[in-house]
Design a protein around this motif. Sequence first.
Motif, short mmCIF file in Angstrom:
data_model
loop_
_atom_site.label_atom_id
_atom_site.label_comp_id
_atom_site.label_asym_id
_atom_site.label_seq_id
_atom_site.Cartn_x
_atom_site.Cartn_y
_atom_site.Cartn_z
N THR A 283 -6.49 -0.35 -2.11
CA THR A 283 -5.51 0.34 -1.26
C THR A 283 -4.50 -0.65 -0.66
O THR A 283 -3.52 -0.21 -0.06
N ARG A 284 -4.74 -1.95 -0.81
CA ARG A 284 -3.81 -2.98 -0.34
C ARG A 284 -3.81 -4.14 -1.34
O ARG A 284 -4.85 -4.49 -1.91
N TYR B 157 2.45 -3.17 4.66
CA TYR B 157 1.59 -3.12 5.85
C TYR B 157 1.47 -4.52 6.44
O TYR B 157 0.39 -5.11 6.51
N ASP C 228 0.08 7.35 2.17
CA ASP C 228 -1.07 8.26 2.27
C ASP C 228 -2.38 7.53 2.02
O ASP C 228 -3.43 8.15 1.88
N ASN C 229 -2.30 6.19 1.93
CA ASN C 229 -3.48 5.35 1.75
C ASN C 229 -4.20 5.61 0.42
O ASN C 229 -5.39 5.34 0.28
N ARG C 230 -3.48 6.11 -0.54
CA ARG C 230 -4.09 6.41 -1.84
C ARG C 230 -4.55 5.13 -2.54
O ARG C 230 -4.00 4.04 -2.30
N THR C 231 -5.50 5.28 -3.41
CA THR C 231 -5.97 4.17 -4.24
C THR C 231 -5.00 3.97 -5.40
O THR C 231 -4.52 4.93 -6.00
N PRO D 165 -9.47 -0.99 -8.55
CA PRO D 165 -9.00 -0.05 -7.54
C PRO D 165 -8.84 -0.71 -6.17
O PRO D 165 -9.73 -1.42 -5.71
N GLY E 208 0.85 -1.18 0.00
CA GLY E 208 0.00 0.00 0.00
C GLY E 208 0.88 1.24 0.00
O GLY E 208 2.12 1.14 -0.03
N TYR F 74 -4.38 1.14 -8.92
CA TYR F 74 -5.21 0.36 -9.84
C TYR F 74 -4.40 -0.82 -10.37
O TYR F 74 -3.39 -0.64 -11.06
N VAL G 155 -0.61 4.26 -10.78
CA VAL G 155 -0.70 5.20 -9.66
C VAL G 155 -0.91 6.59 -10.24
O VAL G 155 -0.11 7.05 -11.07
#
Length: 540
Positions: free
Chosen positions: A227-228, A256, A206-209, A225, A203, A211, A241
Amino acid sequence: MSIPDTLSGKVFNLNIRDTFQQIVAGNQTITGGINGSFWGPTLIFRKGDSVHMNVHNFLNDSTTLHWHGMHLPAVMDGGPHQVLPPGALWQPYWKVTNNAGTYWYHPHLHEMTEAQIIKGIGGLIIVRDAIEDALALPRRYGVDDIPLVLTDRKFDALNQFQIAPYGDTMMVNGTVRPEYTIPAQVVRLRILDGATERSYNIGFSDNRTFYVITSDDGLLDKPVPLTRYLLSPGERIELLVNCNGQSGTSVNLVAYNAALTPQIAGGESFPTGLFANALGHKDFNMLHLNIGPVSSPAVTAIPAALTVNTFPAASAAAVTRTINITDSAGAPGAGPLAFLLNHKLFDINYINYTVPLNNTEIWELASTSTFAHPFHIHDVAFNILSINGAAPPAEQAGWKDVVLVKANQTVRFIARFEDYADAIHPFMYHCHIALHEDGGMMGQFVVNNTSSIDPASLPAKGYTLYPNPAGDHIYLKAQDGSSQVYYISVIDMAGRTLMMLPRPELSAGIDISCLPPGTYIMQITDEKTKAKTNATFFKN
């Protein structure tokens, strides 16, 4: 962070060497590399091309080189049966039929895979095709199309790699504490989990999405999409990204792994012992990304669709094979840390399955193990039908060759075993945790053409070599007029194998320019009978 060099075209020269690299301050680290001091070049293939490899082993040890994810003949596959001795040249070739995607190559020497991968031997493969060409995707290598090989190492007091399941130090593309600058636009990350054991729960800080656009063996139908993404050893994904308008900022790619259970590699936290490591069951930064100015031409949008995959229907399967994944309790010969497939340790002389040519099959991976295992199969790409009876998530629903089978989980996949029948050389299936693979968590199968002629009914063939003595090339002629050769090995008078040629192309002769003057034995294996014939020749 370094970016691996690239090689493209149809002929690839790969020299595997023992070498050294300045990885951390102080003593240099003894490493292994291909055409360099650590890791190897990224090979760029075009779907439909025939590619020829000249693999020269300059190591002090034997090795193999497996083309992970490639659909190719078993005799070219580079599994544990294609052992390349020190000083020998191996010349496999095949027609690229894989979809556009990210693949890789690495050693597969039985009981030595972990040690040789830890040395740094391996490299990426990028396949391109017309479908991927037509998409508005980043593909400027090292600019907006960035290869990332995730791995970790444990160093001793002299800065040498220790052979251990886990490292204390994260590395990306062989770089410790890596950072890289990417442009403020849509960027593509090609990510391989090249670790020998650890999974990475990927991930951004900034926890961005992001693809996901590919699974192991090609494009998904559309971007997914997330986040992990939990990436296991041997597995590859490609991410898009969106960094539009973010010039002058930065973000970290993070593992993470504190969220992982102890049943997943990297989720354990052992204070001492074989599996102790500083990164266990923790979140940690893998790569610091600086976002710089836009680089023209820029891709600025995430595509809505990618391709249309067509998978075999479950109803087309001729057979369902069940692979039981278990711990070692009670198994003959298994140690206390072993894991097993179908309650049996790997035996290189035993064929576990014979698959009829053109069979469509369901393989059911039924785990009662207390640990998660990334299952990899050679030869074919597969499509996951179900995980514990439910459809796979969208990011796992494409073509794959690695699937993480978690503890007490059942995964069913479907594959078609087209072409490349070979009753002599098998393909492998195994856990891609190198410690487990080396410990015997592996099996093998042959693809059998049931309509082929019985070799026992055919007469043995003799061969003539000319000219003899020879210069840089020598030619081969079967005494009955045909030239169907399965394998050629060239051996010197000390018994050392110097050249290994699977199904050699004979029309232009055999290039022996790499041999010094002297006397040699050519061992010829006939294609139909598999009988071996020895012939002596002289090199001027």
